[in-house]
Design a protein around this motif. Structure first.
Motif, PDB file in Angstrom:
ATOM      1  N   GLY A 286      13.356  17.089  48.831  1.00 25.72           N
ATOM      2  CA  GLY A 286      13.929  17.548  47.571  1.00 25.72           C
ATOM      3  C   GLY A 286      14.312  19.008  47.580  1.00 25.72           C
ATOM      4  O   GLY A 286      14.739  19.546  46.550  1.00 25.72           O
ATOM      5  N   GLU A 287      14.197  19.664  48.746  1.00 29.74           N
ATOM      6  CA  GLU A 287      14.499  21.091  48.827  1.00 29.74           C
ATOM      7  C   GLU A 287      15.996  21.295  49.058  1.00 29.74           C
ATOM      8  O   GLU A 287      16.562  20.868  50.061  1.00 29.74           O
ATOM      9  N   ARG A 288      16.628  21.994  48.120  1.00 23.42           N
ATOM     10  CA  ARG A 288      18.075  22.182  48.132  1.00 23.42           C
ATOM     11  C   ARG A 288      18.563  22.905  49.380  1.00 23.42           C
ATOM     12  O   ARG A 288      19.690  22.705  49.835  1.00 23.42           O
ATOM     13  N   ARG A 289      17.710  23.733  49.961  1.00 25.68           N
ATOM     14  CA  ARG A 289      18.133  24.517  51.119  1.00 25.68           C
ATOM     15  C   ARG A 289      18.558  23.620  52.282  1.00 25.68           C
ATOM     16  O   ARG A 289      19.414  24.005  53.080  1.00 25.68           O
ATOM     17  N   TYR A 290      17.996  22.440  52.369  1.00 23.40           N
ATOM     18  CA  TYR A 290      18.370  21.544  53.461  1.00 23.40           C
ATOM     19  C   TYR A 290      19.765  20.955  53.231  1.00 23.40           C
ATOM     20  O   TYR A 290      20.549  20.823  54.177  1.00 23.40           O
ATOM     21  N   LEU A 291      20.083  20.633  51.998  1.00 23.21           N
ATOM     22  CA  LEU A 291      21.433  20.153  51.723  1.00 23.21           C
ATOM     23  C   LEU A 291      22.442  21.272  51.948  1.00 23.21           C
ATOM     24  O   LEU A 291      23.561  21.035  52.437  1.00 23.21           O
ATOM     25  N   ASP A 292      22.046  22.507  51.623  1.00 22.87           N
ATOM     26  CA  ASP A 292      22.921  23.648  51.893  1.00 22.87           C
ATOM     27  C   ASP A 292      23.151  23.821  53.392  1.00 22.87           C
ATOM     28  O   ASP A 292      24.267  24.155  53.827  1.00 22.87           O
ATOM     29  N   ARG A 293      22.101  23.593  54.195  1.00 22.47           N
ATOM     30  CA  ARG A 293      22.267  23.682  55.650  1.00 22.47           C
ATOM     31  C   ARG A 293      23.198  22.588  56.158  1.00 22.47           C
ATOM     32  O   ARG A 293      24.048  22.831  57.028  1.00 22.47           O
ATOM     33  N   ALA A 294      23.026  21.381  55.638  1.00 21.72           N
ATOM     34  CA  ALA A 294      23.919  20.286  56.038  1.00 21.72           C
ATOM     35  C   ALA A 294      25.358  20.631  55.710  1.00 21.72           C
ATOM     36  O   ALA A 294      26.269  20.431  56.532  1.00 21.72           O
ATOM     37  N   ARG A 295      25.584  21.180  54.525  1.00 25.44           N
ATOM     38  CA  ARG A 295      26.946  21.542  54.117  1.00 25.44           C
ATOM     39  C   ARG A 295      27.497  22.644  55.015  1.00 25.44           C
ATOM     40  O   ARG A 295      28.678  22.604  55.403  1.00 25.44           O
ATOM     41  N   ALA A 296      26.665  23.598  55.365  1.00 27.96           N
ATOM     42  CA  ALA A 296      27.130  24.716  56.197  1.00 27.96           C
ATOM     43  C   ALA A 296      27.556  24.235  57.584  1.00 27.96           C
ATOM     44  O   ALA A 296      28.600  24.654  58.106  1.00 27.96           O
ATOM     45  N   VAL A 297      26.756  23.349  58.194  1.00 28.39           N
ATOM     46  CA  VAL A 297      27.128  22.833  59.521  1.00 28.39           C
ATOM     47  C   VAL A 297      28.360  21.942  59.412  1.00 28.39           C
ATOM     48  O   VAL A 297      29.246  21.981  60.277  1.00 28.39           O
ATOM     49  N   ALA A 298      28.427  21.146  58.363  1.00 28.46           N
ATOM     50  CA  ALA A 298      29.608  20.294  58.165  1.00 28.46           C
ATOM     51  C   ALA A 298      30.867  21.144  58.043  1.00 28.46           C
ATOM     52  O   ALA A 298      31.892  20.854  58.680  1.00 28.46           O
ATOM     53  N   GLU A 299      30.801  22.189  57.243  1.00 28.40           N
ATOM     54  CA  GLU A 299      31.978  23.030  57.038  1.00 28.40           C
ATOM     55  C   GLU A 299      32.354  23.789  58.300  1.00 28.40           C
ATOM     56  O   GLU A 299      33.541  23.886  58.650  1.00 28.40           O
TER      57      GLU A 299
END
Length: 394
Positions: A286-299
């Motif tokens: 549930g930690e948002r930082r992991y979704l942010d990391r996924a988005r950063a690598v995707a981008e």
């Protein structure tokens, strides 16, 4: 013979998927549904070609490595290509309606073939796993690769999530123990840690592709079982990879040697798996930082491979893993950017690489590799999946 039966099933499914509705219905049909019907047709046609030209059809349930065969080719494919044909068949069973259900017998046959590689006696760490080549009486086995085993385990997880099959889950758990046994715990090595690529004595590399799929498997098993040990190992694998193989541009390098030398190449699948890992970690914690990391690598990877025009320089089977993890990300984060890029890539392969006479994808212009054909089946099949289902992709 199985090849004939498979072809008949697929031909019937293609006719079902592409049967033309009345003109008025076509006009009212959403564009996405029309696109999905095209992907179903292409997935099944590509699969039929794979079965016609690359399935061994000798009672072994195995495949050839290439078509046409060369004199120096072995009798059967190595495990890594076979596993991708296995995954391709699994992805096809996820097609909507009875189209996917018609291929359940084919998936059962892949599971028979997969076990031709199983080394119950164990490799160098004493734990069982899949060898790189079929074992007797079909072959002489071969070196054990941790990434080869991870792809099978992730497919087992996908099957378990789709069907509830307890045996698939048990095999995934068994392979996770093999992966953990491949962790480098020698403090005298440069950057100790990471999962070795192989048990073969000719390589001591620790790779993104042998460590991050282990993390992805660990998070998946944690989400299914709730056992903290799986999550702890996944976080340990991610931390090591970030510390030693994350490049300044936000992408991941390939591997690190025991002397600390780093192979700085960026492969597409080495970016896709971390996207999937961080997406799953977000779901697990549930930690948002992991979704942010996924988005950063995707981008960052989209910019590197698509915007800057490098995607076609990379292997089809690496790109399929990248794309499928991007679909996993979008199933959680929303959006259609990566699905659209995947569809454009799929269109280009169909128009520019596929041989219309055979339905094969001879990427080098001459022979078709099982790896490439299976990757294209996976791409078309998962583009045809309902969006919610992509949450179970690896």
């Amino acid at each position: 013979m199985r090849r004939t039966r498979s072809a008949a099933l697929v031909t019937a499914a293609v006719l079902l998927a592409t049967a033309a509705p009345p003109t008025a219905a076509v006009a009212q049909e959403p564009a996405e549904e029309r696109s999905r019907a095209v992907q179903v047709e292409r997935a099944l046609a590509s699969y039929e070609a794979m079965q016609r030209y690359l399935y061994a059809d000798d009672g072994s349930s195995l495949y050839l490595e290439h078509f046409p065969r060369a004199p120096e080719d072995r009798t059967y494919s190595f495990e890594w290509p076979f596993s991708q044909a296995h995954v391709a068949t699994l992805d096809l069973t996820g097609l909507p309606g009875r189209v996917g259900r018609q291929l359940s017998d084919d998936l059962a046959d892949r599971e028979v073939g997969q076990e031709r590689y199983w080394n119950a006696e164990g490799g160098t760490t004493g734990l069982p796993g899949y060898d790189s080549y079929p074992r007797a009486p079909y072959g002489d086995g071969g070196d054990m690769f941790y990434d080869d085993n991870e792809w099978v385990a992730l497919a087992d997880v996908q099957e378990h999530l789709a069907t509830g099959d307890p045996e698939a889950l048990e095999r995934a758990r068994e392979i996770f123990e093999l992966v953990v046994s491949g962790w480098d715990d020698d403090p005298t090595h440069a950057a100790p840690g990471g999962v070795f690529w192989t048990q073969a004595p000719w390589s001591t590399d620790r790779n993104t592709v042998s460590t991050m799929p282990g993390a992805q498997l660990g998070v998946r098993l944690y989400l299914i079982t709730g056992e903290q040990r799986y999550l702890d190992w996944a976080l340990r694998m991610v931390a090591w990879t970030d510390a030693h193989l994350l490049a300044p541009n936000g992408l991941y390098w390939d591997n690190i040697k025991l002397d600390g030398a780093v192979d700085t190449r960026h492969y597409s699948y080495n970016q896709g798996v971390p996207v999937g890992v961080f997406t799953l970690l977000y779901q697990a914690t549930g930690e948002r930082r992991y979704l942010d990391r996924a988005r950063a690598v995707a981008e960052a990877s989209y910019r590197y491979f698509v915007t800057e025009g490098r995607l076609d320089d990379h292997e089809v089977f690496f790109n399929s893993i990248w794309f499928k993890n991007l679909l996993l990300f979008e199933s959680v984060a929303g959006g259609t950017r990566y699905r659209a890029a995947m569809a454009a890539y799929a269109d280009r392969q169909w128009d520019e690489v596929r041989a219309p006479r055979t339905g094969l994808f001879p990427v080098d212009g001459a022979r078709t590799a099982l790896l490439d054909q299976a990757a294209m089946v996976q791409i078309y099949a998962t583009l045809a999946w309902p969006r919610g289902r992509t949450a179970i992709l690896y």
